[in-house]
Design a protein around this motif. Structure first.
Motif, PDB file in Angstrom:
ATOM      1  N   THR A 291     -47.848 -90.522 -25.337  1.00 33.60           N
ATOM      2  CA  THR A 291     -47.586 -89.233 -25.978  1.00 33.60           C
ATOM      3  C   THR A 291     -46.340 -88.630 -25.340  1.00 33.60           C
ATOM      4  O   THR A 291     -45.859 -89.097 -24.309  1.00 33.60           O
ATOM      5  CB  THR A 291     -48.776 -88.267 -25.805  1.00 33.60           C
ATOM      6  OG1 THR A 291     -48.970 -87.991 -24.406  1.00 33.60           O
ATOM      7  CG2 THR A 291     -50.046 -88.871 -26.385  1.00 33.60           C
ATOM      8  N   LYS A 292     -45.803 -87.600 -25.969  1.00 33.91           N
ATOM      9  CA  LYS A 292     -44.566 -87.021 -25.441  1.00 33.91           C
ATOM     10  C   LYS A 292     -44.858 -86.038 -24.313  1.00 33.91           C
ATOM     11  O   LYS A 292     -45.981 -85.527 -24.179  1.00 33.91           O
ATOM     12  CB  LYS A 292     -43.782 -86.332 -26.556  1.00 33.91           C
ATOM     13  CG  LYS A 292     -44.401 -85.073 -27.119  1.00 33.91           C
ATOM     14  CD  LYS A 292     -43.490 -84.500 -28.216  1.00 33.91           C
ATOM     15  CE  LYS A 292     -44.085 -83.237 -28.830  1.00 33.91           C
ATOM     16  NZ  LYS A 292     -43.217 -82.699 -29.898  1.00 33.91           N
ATOM     17  N   THR A 294     -44.706 -82.550 -22.678  1.00 31.02           N
ATOM     18  CA  THR A 294     -44.612 -81.147 -23.065  1.00 31.02           C
ATOM     19  C   THR A 294     -44.724 -80.286 -21.815  1.00 31.02           C
ATOM     20  O   THR A 294     -45.089 -80.758 -20.735  1.00 31.02           O
ATOM     21  CB  THR A 294     -45.732 -80.758 -24.038  1.00 31.02           C
ATOM     22  OG1 THR A 294     -47.001 -80.871 -23.361  1.00 31.02           O
ATOM     23  CG2 THR A 294     -45.732 -81.648 -25.275  1.00 31.02           C
ATOM     24  N   PHE A 295     -44.447 -78.999 -21.975  1.00 30.75           N
ATOM     25  CA  PHE A 295     -44.581 -78.101 -20.840  1.00 30.75           C
ATOM     26  C   PHE A 295     -46.023 -78.050 -20.333  1.00 30.75           C
ATOM     27  O   PHE A 295     -46.271 -78.046 -19.130  1.00 30.75           O
ATOM     28  CB  PHE A 295     -44.099 -76.691 -21.210  1.00 30.75           C
ATOM     29  CG  PHE A 295     -42.692 -76.431 -20.782  1.00 30.75           C
ATOM     30  CD1 PHE A 295     -41.640 -76.672 -21.637  1.00 30.75           C
ATOM     31  CD2 PHE A 295     -42.417 -75.963 -19.503  1.00 30.75           C
ATOM     32  CE1 PHE A 295     -40.339 -76.452 -21.240  1.00 30.75           C
ATOM     33  CE2 PHE A 295     -41.117 -75.744 -19.095  1.00 30.75           C
ATOM     34  CZ  PHE A 295     -40.069 -75.986 -19.967  1.00 30.75           C
ATOM     35  N   ASN A 296     -46.974 -78.015 -21.253  1.00 37.42           N
ATOM     36  CA  ASN A 296     -48.368 -77.965 -20.822  1.00 37.42           C
ATOM     37  C   ASN A 296     -48.760 -79.206 -20.025  1.00 37.42           C
ATOM     38  O   ASN A 296     -49.480 -79.116 -19.012  1.00 37.42           O
ATOM     39  CB  ASN A 296     -49.295 -77.809 -22.029  1.00 37.42           C
ATOM     40  CG  ASN A 296     -49.269 -76.408 -22.597  1.00 37.42           C
ATOM     41  OD1 ASN A 296     -48.909 -75.457 -21.896  1.00 37.42           O
ATOM     42  ND2 ASN A 296     -49.627 -76.264 -23.863  1.00 37.42           N
ATOM     43  N   LYS A 297     -48.285 -80.377 -20.455  1.00 38.50           N
ATOM     44  CA  LYS A 297     -48.597 -81.606 -19.731  1.00 38.50           C
ATOM     45  C   LYS A 297     -47.887 -81.643 -18.381  1.00 38.50           C
ATOM     46  O   LYS A 297     -48.439 -82.122 -17.388  1.00 38.50           O
ATOM     47  CB  LYS A 297     -48.214 -82.816 -20.579  1.00 38.50           C
ATOM     48  CG  LYS A 297     -49.065 -82.969 -21.841  1.00 38.50           C
ATOM     49  CD  LYS A 297     -48.521 -84.064 -22.738  1.00 38.50           C
ATOM     50  CE  LYS A 297     -49.274 -84.095 -24.066  1.00 38.50           C
ATOM     51  NZ  LYS A 297     -48.692 -85.069 -25.009  1.00 38.50           N
ATOM     52  N   SER A 322     -36.878 -86.923 -23.098  1.00 35.21           N
ATOM     53  CA  SER A 322     -37.927 -85.961 -22.747  1.00 35.21           C
ATOM     54  C   SER A 322     -37.338 -84.587 -22.477  1.00 35.21           C
ATOM     55  O   SER A 322     -37.959 -83.568 -22.773  1.00 35.21           O
ATOM     56  CB  SER A 322     -38.710 -86.446 -21.524  1.00 35.21           C
ATOM     57  OG  SER A 322     -39.568 -87.507 -21.861  1.00 35.21           O
ATOM     58  N   SER A 325     -37.057 -82.861 -25.794  1.00 36.43           N
ATOM     59  CA  SER A 325     -38.336 -82.367 -26.334  1.00 36.43           C
ATOM     60  C   SER A 325     -38.835 -81.170 -25.533  1.00 36.43           C
ATOM     61  O   SER A 325     -39.443 -80.254 -26.088  1.00 36.43           O
ATOM     62  CB  SER A 325     -39.383 -83.480 -26.355  1.00 36.43           C
ATOM     63  OG  SER A 325     -39.689 -83.923 -25.054  1.00 36.43           O
ATOM     64  N   LEU A 326     -38.567 -81.144 -24.226  1.00 39.66           N
ATOM     65  CA  LEU A 326     -38.952 -79.985 -23.408  1.00 39.66           C
ATOM     66  C   LEU A 326     -38.143 -78.749 -23.797  1.00 39.66           C
ATOM     67  O   LEU A 326     -38.672 -77.627 -23.803  1.00 39.66           O
ATOM     68  CB  LEU A 326     -38.759 -80.288 -21.924  1.00 39.66           C
ATOM     69  CG  LEU A 326     -39.800 -81.177 -21.260  1.00 39.66           C
ATOM     70  CD1 LEU A 326     -39.393 -81.482 -19.830  1.00 39.66           C
ATOM     71  CD2 LEU A 326     -41.178 -80.527 -21.286  1.00 39.66           C
ATOM     72  N   ASP A 329     -39.687 -77.507 -26.912  1.00 35.43           N
ATOM     73  CA  ASP A 329     -40.990 -76.949 -26.575  1.00 35.43           C
ATOM     74  C   ASP A 329     -40.838 -75.594 -25.892  1.00 35.43           C
ATOM     75  O   ASP A 329     -41.555 -74.635 -26.199  1.00 35.43           O
ATOM     76  CB  ASP A 329     -41.731 -77.924 -25.658  1.00 35.43           C
ATOM     77  CG  ASP A 329     -43.198 -77.557 -25.482  1.00 35.43           C
ATOM     78  OD1 ASP A 329     -43.783 -77.006 -26.428  1.00 35.43           O
ATOM     79  OD2 ASP A 329     -43.754 -77.830 -24.409  1.00 35.43           O
ATOM     80  N   GLN A 330     -39.885 -75.516 -24.966  1.00 39.06           N
ATOM     81  CA  GLN A 330     -39.654 -74.265 -24.248  1.00 39.06           C
ATOM     82  C   GLN A 330     -39.192 -73.160 -25.192  1.00 39.06           C
ATOM     83  O   GLN A 330     -39.612 -72.011 -25.097  1.00 39.06           O
ATOM     84  CB  GLN A 330     -38.619 -74.472 -23.143  1.00 39.06           C
ATOM     85  CG  GLN A 330     -38.396 -73.252 -22.262  1.00 39.06           C
ATOM     86  CD  GLN A 330     -37.094 -72.558 -22.608  1.00 39.06           C
ATOM     87  OE1 GLN A 330     -36.093 -73.184 -22.918  1.00 39.06           O
ATOM     88  NE2 GLN A 330     -37.103 -71.248 -22.561  1.00 39.06           N
TER      89      GLN A 330
END
Length: 442
Positions: A291-292, A294-297, A322, A325-326, A329-330
């Protein structure tokens, strides 16, 4: 200006004077080397012994509140052991025309530097590139990339066990024998490893086994992760069956030093200390299961490391994919209203900066980190140790060794040199994240 005789001795002397300090030639953008500063340690014999703390101080006395006379618990001092580290020497030669150097030597230092600086800069930048790659992936079983046997969609093409057609090339189990092309497993791609790699000596090896063939990289398709080789490649028979590696990278003999991934993922003895006995010496790991990131991960992984003692600022280093994508996401998470605090997430040239329960997190991107990986470093625990950082001379050798005089060709040969290894004083408080797929929908 008096004209000097442009003898080999004069040229060597000018080279030494002009390039004895190369600080102004060092390029930026090598994240690991900029984070983990070099600590010079005298190298005696083959290894360095460095004291590391493996347990906390124990033997606390619980006295209560009664005021009674008590007996103190015996001291149980934290265990300190010697980590044995073997720095690895690296040499990178380049050549300069005798005519160019000899003629410019007559005009003084400025002219000499102008005539030679582009080649010297190229050497230093290339050497730093190799060092950065080793800092992350030294002694990695995958070399510079596995021959693809992946069953996945890559660049819009559905591959089954590395079989499919990409950019007009038909691959069977990761290779096209007729065109002498190899498709690198997309998870292993890191553009910094392959940029300008045409002419790089490499070999194909069965992972954990014998060398199959040796030759050169003749062409690189960075976008698609395709290498053209000077030898006929052998098809993969499994996801980790075959890899491409540097000819001089012999993990079994340890000719390259152990990189951050190896330090954080090895179970067992690392630098002479068994991490199955001492938990602080065992790196933290997390798998995102394709999976990609993310900030939560990312925050969740940091919390896992916090449960193992992480209590300080960290630097997270991701692949370019990555990072992108961050950033997206941010931007989606960021709320521009009265509740917004710049401490939550700030973007800038130094990276994405935000705060968690452990302190500040600075996210940086590196072209040397593979698409499937992310590293979270407690930066103050990491250093590079050895007898010499990247330099233009080998410590202890005569000045004449800095630049070799031409013997059988019309070129002076010079070599940049390094003798170093990566050290982490407390692997448990740093983290390796694998299994990232930047193209995943989740």
């Amino acid at each position: 200006m008096a004209v000097v005789s442009a003898t080999p001795t004069t040229v060597s002397g000018l080279f030494k004077k002009v390039y004895s300090v190369i600080k102004d030639l060092l390029p930026e953008g090598y994240v690991f080397q900029e984070m983990a500063k070099f600590n010079s340690a005298e190298k005696i014999g083959e290894s360095l012994n460095i004291a590391v703390i493996l347990t906390q101080e124990n033997g606390i006395t619980l006295a209560g509140s009664s005021g009674d006379i008590i007996t103190f618990e015996d001291a149980q001092s934290g265990i300190i052991k010697q980590a044995t580290i073997k720095p690895s020497e690296t040499f990178l030669p380049s050549s300069l025309s005798t005519a160019v150097l000899s003629r410019s030597a007559n005009e003084g230092e400025a002219a000499f530097k102008k005539a030679s600086v582009s080649r010297v800069k190229s050497n230093i930048k290339s050497h730093q590139r190799f060092l950065e790659q080793l800092c992350f992936y030294g002694q990695d079983a995958s070399g510079i990339g596995r021959v693809s046997y992946a069953t996945a969609t890559w660049q819009g093409v559905a591959f089954t066990a590395g079989t499919g057609t990409l950019a007009g090339v038909v691959f069977t189990n990761g290779v096209n024998v007729g065109a002498q092309k190899v498709l690198i497993n997309p998870a292993d791609l890191a553009s910094g490893i392959y940029m300008g790699a045409e002419g790089m000596p490499v070999r194909e090896r069965a992972v954990g086994g014998a060398v199959i063939a040796t030759g050169l990289i003749t062409a690189v398709d960075l976008k698609n992760g395709i290498l053209t080789l000077s030898f006929v490649p052998t098809a993969a028979s499994g996801v980790s069956s075959h890899c491409i590696e540097l000819v001089n990278q012999n993990a079994a003999a340890g000719n390259d030093f152990l990189g951050a991934k190896g330090i954080l993922t090895t179970s067992g003895v690392v630098f002479g200390i068994d991490n199955s006995v001492y938990g602080m010496w065992k790196g933290s790991q997390s798998d995102l299961l394709q999976t990609k990131l993310t900030f939560n991960k990312l925050v969740g992984a940091i919390i896992d490391a916090a449960n193992k003692g992480l209590d300080r600022d960290v630097v997270a280093v991701t692949s370019f994919e990555s990072w992108n994508s961050l950033m997206v996401d941010q931007a989606a998470l960021r709320q521009f209203d009265s509740s917004y605090s710049p401490d939550e997430a700030v973007r800038g040239t130094e990276g994405i900066v935000f705060h968690t329960i452990t302190g500040k997190v600075t996210v940086k991107a590196s072209r040397f980190v593979r698409r499937s990986d992310c590293f979270i470093f407690a930066a103050e625990d990491w250093s590079r140790v050895g007898s010499s950082d990247l330099t233009m001379k080998v410590p202890g050798l005569d000045d004449g060794e800095l630049l070799q005089k031409p013997i059988t060709t019309n070129a002076f040969v010079f070599r940049s040199y390094s003798d170093q290894a990566v050290l982490c004083a407390c692997p448990s408080q740093s983290l390796y994240i694998g299994g990232i797929d930047p193209l995943s929908a989740v």
